[in-house]
Design a protein around this motif. Structure first.
Motif, PDB file in Angstrom:
ATOM      1  N   GLY A 674       6.373  -1.154   2.508  1.00  0.00           N
ATOM      2  CA  GLY A 674       6.461  -2.153   3.552  1.00  0.00           C
ATOM      3  C   GLY A 674       6.489  -1.559   4.939  1.00  0.00           C
ATOM      4  N   VAL A 675       5.661  -0.517   5.186  1.00  0.00           N
ATOM      5  CA  VAL A 675       5.617   0.119   6.492  1.00  0.00           C
ATOM      6  C   VAL A 675       4.255  -0.137   7.119  1.00  0.00           C
ATOM      7  N   HIS A 676       4.163   0.051   8.441  1.00  0.00           N
ATOM      8  CA  HIS A 676       2.932  -0.203   9.177  1.00  0.00           C
ATOM      9  C   HIS A 676       2.175   1.083   9.504  1.00  0.00           C
ATOM     10  N   THR A 677       2.824   2.220   9.443  1.00  0.00           N
ATOM     11  CA  THR A 677       2.152   3.496   9.725  1.00  0.00           C
ATOM     12  C   THR A 677       1.016   3.691   8.731  1.00  0.00           C
ATOM     13  N   ARG A 678      -0.158   4.051   9.229  1.00  0.00           N
ATOM     14  CA  ARG A 678      -1.333   4.098   8.370  1.00  0.00           C
ATOM     15  C   ARG A 678      -1.376   5.355   7.506  1.00  0.00           C
ATOM     16  N   ASP A 679      -1.079   6.515   8.096  1.00  0.00           N
ATOM     17  CA  ASP A 679      -1.132   7.761   7.321  1.00  0.00           C
ATOM     18  C   ASP A 679       0.286   8.217   7.014  1.00  0.00           C
ATOM     19  N   VAL A 680       0.848   7.660   5.954  1.00  0.00           N
ATOM     20  CA  VAL A 680       2.231   8.000   5.589  1.00  0.00           C
ATOM     21  C   VAL A 680       2.301   9.307   4.817  1.00  0.00           C
ATOM     22  N   LEU A 681       1.139   9.910   4.481  1.00  0.00           N
ATOM     23  CA  LEU A 681       1.118  11.151   3.709  1.00  0.00           C
ATOM     24  C   LEU A 681       0.520  12.299   4.510  1.00  0.00           C
ATOM     25  N   SER A 682       0.605  12.217   5.829  1.00  0.00           N
ATOM     26  CA  SER A 682       0.093  13.290   6.672  1.00  0.00           C
ATOM     27  C   SER A 682       0.892  14.572   6.446  1.00  0.00           C
ATOM     28  N   ARG A 702      12.723  16.704  -3.897  1.00  0.00           N
ATOM     29  CA  ARG A 702      11.981  17.962  -4.038  1.00  0.00           C
ATOM     30  C   ARG A 702      10.580  17.835  -3.479  1.00  0.00           C
ATOM     31  N   SER A 703       9.986  16.642  -3.568  1.00  0.00           N
ATOM     32  CA  SER A 703       8.611  16.431  -3.114  1.00  0.00           C
ATOM     33  C   SER A 703       8.564  16.294  -1.602  1.00  0.00           C
ATOM     34  N   ALA A 704       7.663  17.046  -0.959  1.00  0.00           N
ATOM     35  CA  ALA A 704       7.485  16.935   0.487  1.00  0.00           C
ATOM     36  C   ALA A 704       6.918  15.570   0.855  1.00  0.00           C
ATOM     37  N   ALA A 705       6.028  15.011   0.003  1.00  0.00           N
ATOM     38  CA  ALA A 705       5.452  13.701   0.300  1.00  0.00           C
ATOM     39  C   ALA A 705       6.521  12.617   0.293  1.00  0.00           C
ATOM     40  N   LEU A 706       7.428  12.663  -0.689  1.00  0.00           N
ATOM     41  CA  LEU A 706       8.502  11.662  -0.729  1.00  0.00           C
ATOM     42  C   LEU A 706       9.434  11.815   0.464  1.00  0.00           C
ATOM     43  N   LEU A 707       9.668  13.034   0.903  1.00  0.00           N
ATOM     44  CA  LEU A 707      10.493  13.237   2.089  1.00  0.00           C
ATOM     45  C   LEU A 707       9.821  12.591   3.298  1.00  0.00           C
ATOM     46  N   ASN A 708       8.502  12.787   3.434  1.00  0.00           N
ATOM     47  CA  ASN A 708       7.774  12.146   4.531  1.00  0.00           C
ATOM     48  C   ASN A 708       7.914  10.630   4.486  1.00  0.00           C
ATOM     49  N   LEU A 709       7.782  10.066   3.297  1.00  0.00           N
ATOM     50  CA  LEU A 709       7.891   8.612   3.164  1.00  0.00           C
ATOM     51  C   LEU A 709       9.268   8.126   3.576  1.00  0.00           C
ATOM     52  N   ASP A 710      10.308   8.847   3.143  1.00  0.00           N
ATOM     53  CA  ASP A 710      11.671   8.463   3.509  1.00  0.00           C
ATOM     54  C   ASP A 710      11.862   8.512   5.027  1.00  0.00           C
ATOM     55  N   LEU A 711      11.326   9.557   5.661  1.00  0.00           N
ATOM     56  CA  LEU A 711      11.508   9.709   7.107  1.00  0.00           C
ATOM     57  C   LEU A 711      10.776   8.613   7.876  1.00  0.00           C
ATOM     58  N   ILE A 712       9.529   8.314   7.479  1.00  0.00           N
ATOM     59  CA  ILE A 712       8.757   7.308   8.208  1.00  0.00           C
ATOM     60  C   ILE A 712       9.325   5.916   7.993  1.00  0.00           C
ATOM     61  N   ARG A 713       9.730   5.606   6.757  1.00  0.00           N
ATOM     62  CA  ARG A 713      10.323   4.284   6.503  1.00  0.00           C
ATOM     63  C   ARG A 713      11.609   4.117   7.291  1.00  0.00           C
ATOM     64  N   ALA A 715      12.378   5.590  10.075  1.00  0.00           N
ATOM     65  CA  ALA A 715      12.055   5.475  11.498  1.00  0.00           C
ATOM     66  C   ALA A 715      11.654   4.052  11.850  1.00  0.00           C
ATOM     67  N   GLU A 716      10.811   3.440  11.019  1.00  0.00           N
ATOM     68  CA  GLU A 716      10.400   2.067  11.308  1.00  0.00           C
ATOM     69  C   GLU A 716      11.564   1.089  11.169  1.00  0.00           C
ATOM     70  N   GLN A 717      12.397   1.295  10.151  1.00  0.00           N
ATOM     71  CA  GLN A 717      13.515   0.383   9.951  1.00  0.00           C
ATOM     72  C   GLN A 717      14.513   0.445  11.101  1.00  0.00           C
ATOM     73  N   ARG A 718      14.631   1.573  11.758  1.00  0.00           N
ATOM     74  CA  ARG A 718      15.584   1.734  12.865  1.00  0.00           C
ATOM     75  C   ARG A 718      14.963   1.433  14.217  1.00  0.00           C
ATOM     76  N   GLY A 719      13.713   0.992  14.208  1.00  0.00           N
ATOM     77  CA  GLY A 719      13.077   0.602  15.442  1.00  0.00           C
ATOM     78  C   GLY A 719      12.623   1.749  16.312  1.00  0.00           C
ATOM     79  N   LEU A 720      12.480   2.960  15.749  1.00  0.00           N
ATOM     80  CA  LEU A 720      11.992   4.090  16.527  1.00  0.00           C
ATOM     81  C   LEU A 720      10.485   3.957  16.726  1.00  0.00           C
ATOM     82  N   SER A 721       9.986   4.532  17.794  1.00  0.00           N
ATOM     83  CA  SER A 721       8.554   4.451  18.086  1.00  0.00           C
ATOM     84  C   SER A 721       7.803   5.524  17.309  1.00  0.00           C
ATOM     85  N   VAL A 722       6.717   5.109  16.637  1.00  0.00           N
ATOM     86  CA  VAL A 722       5.886   6.007  15.823  1.00  0.00           C
ATOM     87  C   VAL A 722       4.463   5.958  16.373  1.00  0.00           C
TER      88      VAL A 722
END
Length: 792
Positions: A674-682, A702-713, A715-722
């Motif tokens: 449920g995020v708006h960022t287009r490249d969540v796996l950059s 352990r997965s770097a991709a899952l860590l990225n997803l957690d960070l981006i989600r 960020a959006e949930q807290r209203g930070l600018s992406v």
């Protein structure tokens, strides 16, 4: 290759040579003997080399496949000589020996460490503890200057190990030698090699094919298919196979008969084969992949070192070595090796003659064009037919690559031949081990001779084309030689800057030399976090290119490499680069998984006072030049992402199918989260420090991709600018496996997660210290079915 086809080409080539050589000898230019005589000798040398190769390859054979039956395996001793290689290279080699289809209790593995490394000793002892069924031992040979030692370099190491095996493995009738970074390439390697030795008690050794991990296209011809898929089958037919140092099994009795590993020449491999063949032993080549090198030289200085050593060793043996006892076929096979290197002198003549003819109008032959064409062109066409015949089964691209490398290395081979002859029988050259890592930069000094030859050829052809009538006056024979070597030299010279990021270097030069060129405002502390979790080659490429970009950024920018304990050698590459290049630091973490490696790097970067923290995946193909664009974007955004799915992004050479599948996978991930960022796996993301500190989850996946997803989600949930910045990708053409494997793994892991699943508390080991290592980051072919052979 088809035997009938090759023999037909051989007959045609022989006939063309018989027509061409007498004609050339009868039409030499008496007014320019200084040019005519070298030209005639060069043609004789070329013809001689072709003739010997054609005779040697007239007959090829594949040996029958024999294998040792289960339950009747004899004891085999495996010597792994090391001379400064790291445990990260040797560990996988030993494990590959243990993983093959051979009972561990019938193996004796001796790591013979010429560097005397305590770290290597500890690593070998740890392997012995983890694999108690096998007899794994560490051995430290006497110093090279010691009187107890027989042989200074690798031969001395092997002879010392051989003596040690008298005590450790008196029951081992067969001895394998395996280079420290050569993995076992075939699970039945020992079964096939030992089976052949048991079947024929007069066989001294069995050599197998060798390959290595290389860059796409194998630009330096390290796999050598023409040799291992062709020439070695001819050598097997002539009983003239020679050892190649690794992927090799010896009969112990044969080794003792020749007095151990020879010490007279630079390296022991070819000479040891000659010594066995001289005494009446047989040799064998089994066409299976016996050795897969973890690294192959792919920088020009290392290639010069390796190929120059091979040339010097071979020519010295053939000129000054003892070949008594070899029969005619064996001598011809070894003579072909020497002629391969000696023909480098003919290359210089074939380059000089057309250049002199075009520039000064002086030619080596006096003849009219009709007679010349009638005699020369059949010979030239026959030579090309010979190379085309070699290409059957391997592809002409491989043949062309070998020709390019041979032409470019001609100055190296000429020097080696001269040193071999001048040095004499008793003056042994010094041997230096080939580096096990690449140092990519522009080796312009090493290609000055090739650039000079290319310039002379191009300049002389330009003079001739502007002066002479292309139809009536231009010497097409000289044009053939000039064009051929222009193309081969033109293909070779770019290898001097192989894997150098030319765009980044040019941009850095422009930014330093152009007055008033604006740089981004980078007074803030910038840290790029990169986990050491790729191949050594990919790691080196990523570190060097990223460091070059960060040097443009300024002193406040640093690269932090996180060593997570992977045994692929990538962390060692980073440490070597950190010792040589500014702005690079390496830390060690006990946490496993690239996601947790990133977490360790984030903690170290934040603790050092960084204001901007970037994460960069070394294997995703991101252009490091995007780092500057992300830093600029972070001036207004809390999180900046190098995005592949926004307007202006460049997919590089990524396969179209791969792009489509990654887009669909990314769309699924976005919908799932449920995020708006287009490249969540950059693989390249920049965070403001205060934002990152608030986003990092308590429990790191352990997965770097899952860590990225957690960070981006988060960020959006807290209203930070992406912000998403168009990314520039440089992925390899047609490669789908690695990015899609990452994507598939991420989708599966994400599917297994429940939406909104609470984050568990971190396990106790999550807070283990990070071990700082430097600087301010010190915060913690088809063969018959095998014949089974039993051993009583």
């Amino acid at each position: 290759m088809s035997g009938l086809r090759f023999r037909a080409v051989a007959v045609v080539t022989l006939a063309a040579s018989i027509v061409w050589l007498p004609f050339a000898a009868g039409h030499v230019n008496g007014d320019a003997l200084w040019l005519a005589v070298p030209f005639l000798l060069a043609n004789l040398l070329l013809t001689l080399g072709l003739g010997v190769a054609l005779v040697n390859n007239w007959s090829r054979s594949v040996p029958p496949a024999y294998t040792v039956t289960e339950g009747s395996e004899p004891v085999v001793a495996v010597i792994v000589p090391t001379a400064g290689e790291s445990p990260e290279h040797v560990g996988p080699t030993v494990k590959s020996v243990l993983r093959q289809d051979w009972p561990a209790e019938r193996l004796v593995i001796l790591v013979s460490d010429d560097a005397g490394s305590d770290e290597m000793r500890a690593s070998v002892e740890a392997l012995a503890e983890r694999h108690p069924a096998a007899r794994i031992h560490y051995h430290r040979p006497p110093p090279r200057e010691s009187e107890e030692r027989r042989g200074a370099a690798k031969s001395g190491n092997l002879n010392s190990a051989l003596e040690r095996l008298r005590e450790l493995a008196p029951d081992a009738g067969f001895i394998e030698t395996r280079d420290a970074d050569d993995l076992v390439g075939d699970a039945y390697f020992l079964r096939r090699c030992v089976g052949h030795l048991i079947r024929d008690p007069r066989t001294a050794y069995v050599q197998t094919a060798k390959e290595a991990r290389v860059s796409p296209g194998d630009p330096f011809d390290n796999i050598q298919p023409l040799f291992f898929r062709g020439a070695m089958l001819a050598r097997h037919d002539a009983n003239a196979v020679f050892p190649c140092g690794s992927g090799l099994v010896w009969r112990r009795a044969a080794l003792e008969d020749i007095g151990g590993f020879p010490t007279w020449n630079l390296v022991e491999d070819v000479q040891s084969g000659v010594e066995a063949l001289r005494r009446g032993w047989r040799s064998a080549y089994v066409p299976i992949l016996g050795a897969l090198g973890q690294h192959s030289p792919e920088d020009l200085a290392n290639v010069y070192k390796q190929r120059g050593t091979w040339a010097l060793d071979t020519v010295r043996l053939l000129v000054w070595g003892n070949l008594r006892g070899l029969n005619l076929r064996q001598r011809l096979q070894f003579a072909e090796l020497g002629l391969f290197y000696v023909q480098s002198f003919a290359t210089l003549v074939f380059v000089a003659c057309p250049a002199i003819g075009f520039a000064a109008g002086v030619y080596p032959l006096n003849t009219d064009y009709g007679d010349y064409a009638l005699h020369f062109w059949p010979f030239a066409i026959a030579v090309e037919l010979y190379f085309a015949a070699l290409a059957v089964g391997v592809g002409y691209e491989r043949v062309w690559r070998a020709r390019v490398l041979w032409t470019g290395l001609a100055p190296v081979y000429m020097k080696a031949c001269a040193l071999a002859v001048i040095g004499g029988r008793r003056r042994k050259p010094v041997y230096r081990v080939t580096r096990k890592h690449d140092e990519h930069r522009w080796y312009w000094r090493l290609v000055l001779p090739q650039m000079a030859l290319l310039a002379v050829l191009v300049g002389s052809m330009a003079v001739a084309l502007t002066r002479d009538d292309p139809v009536h006056d231009l010497d097409l024979g000289s044009l053939y030689w000039a064009a051929l070597f222009t193309f081969t030299l033109g293909c070779f010279i770019p290898r001097s800057w192989f894997r150098v990021d030319v765009r980044a270097r040019l941009a850095a030069f422009v930014s330093r030399s152009t007055p008033g060129l604006a740089r981004p405002d980078l007074s803030r502390e910038v840290v790029v976090v990169m986990p050491a979790c790729e191949s050594p080659e990919a790691m080196e490429r990523a570190v060097v290119s990223a460091q070059a970009v960060l040097q443009r950024v300024g002193r406040s920018a640093r690269l932090l490499v996180v060593d997570r304990g992977a045994l692929d050698g990538s962390a060692d590459v980073a440490r070597r680069l950190a010792a040589r290049l500014p702005g690079i630091s390496v830390i060690r973490t006990d946490r496993r998984g690239p996601g947790r490696a990133y977490r360790a790097g984030f903690d170290a970067a934040l603790g050092s006072g960084a204001e901007l923290v970037l994460q960069m995946d070394p294997g995703r193909g991101h252009d490091p030049g995007d780092i500057i664009r992300l830093i600029e974007a972070a001036g207004e955004a809390d999180v900046a992402i190098a995005s592949r799915w926004v307007d202006g992004a460049s997919a590089g050479r990524t396969h179209a199918l791969g792009r489509w599948m990654e887009r669909r996978g990314s769309a699924y991930v976005r919908a799932r989260l449920g995020v708006h960022t287009r490249d969540v796996l950059s693989g390249l993301v920049c965070f403001r420090a205060e934002a990152l500190a608030s986003l990092v989850p308590r429990s790191t996946p352990r997965s770097a991709a899952l860590l990225n997803l957690d960070l981006i989600r988060a960020a959006e949930q807290r209203g930070l600018s992406v912000a998403e910045v168009p990314a520039s990708m440089d992925a390899e053409a047609g490669t789908l496996d690695r990015p899609l494997a990452r994507l598939l793994g991420t989708v599966v892991r994400l599917w297994l997660r429940s939406p909104g699943q609470p984050v568990p508390r971190p396990p106790e080991h999550e807070d283990e210290a990070v071990h700082g290592q430097s600087g301010r980051f010190a915060r913690g072919p088809a063969a018959p079915a095998p014949t089974r052979i039993g051993v009583d």
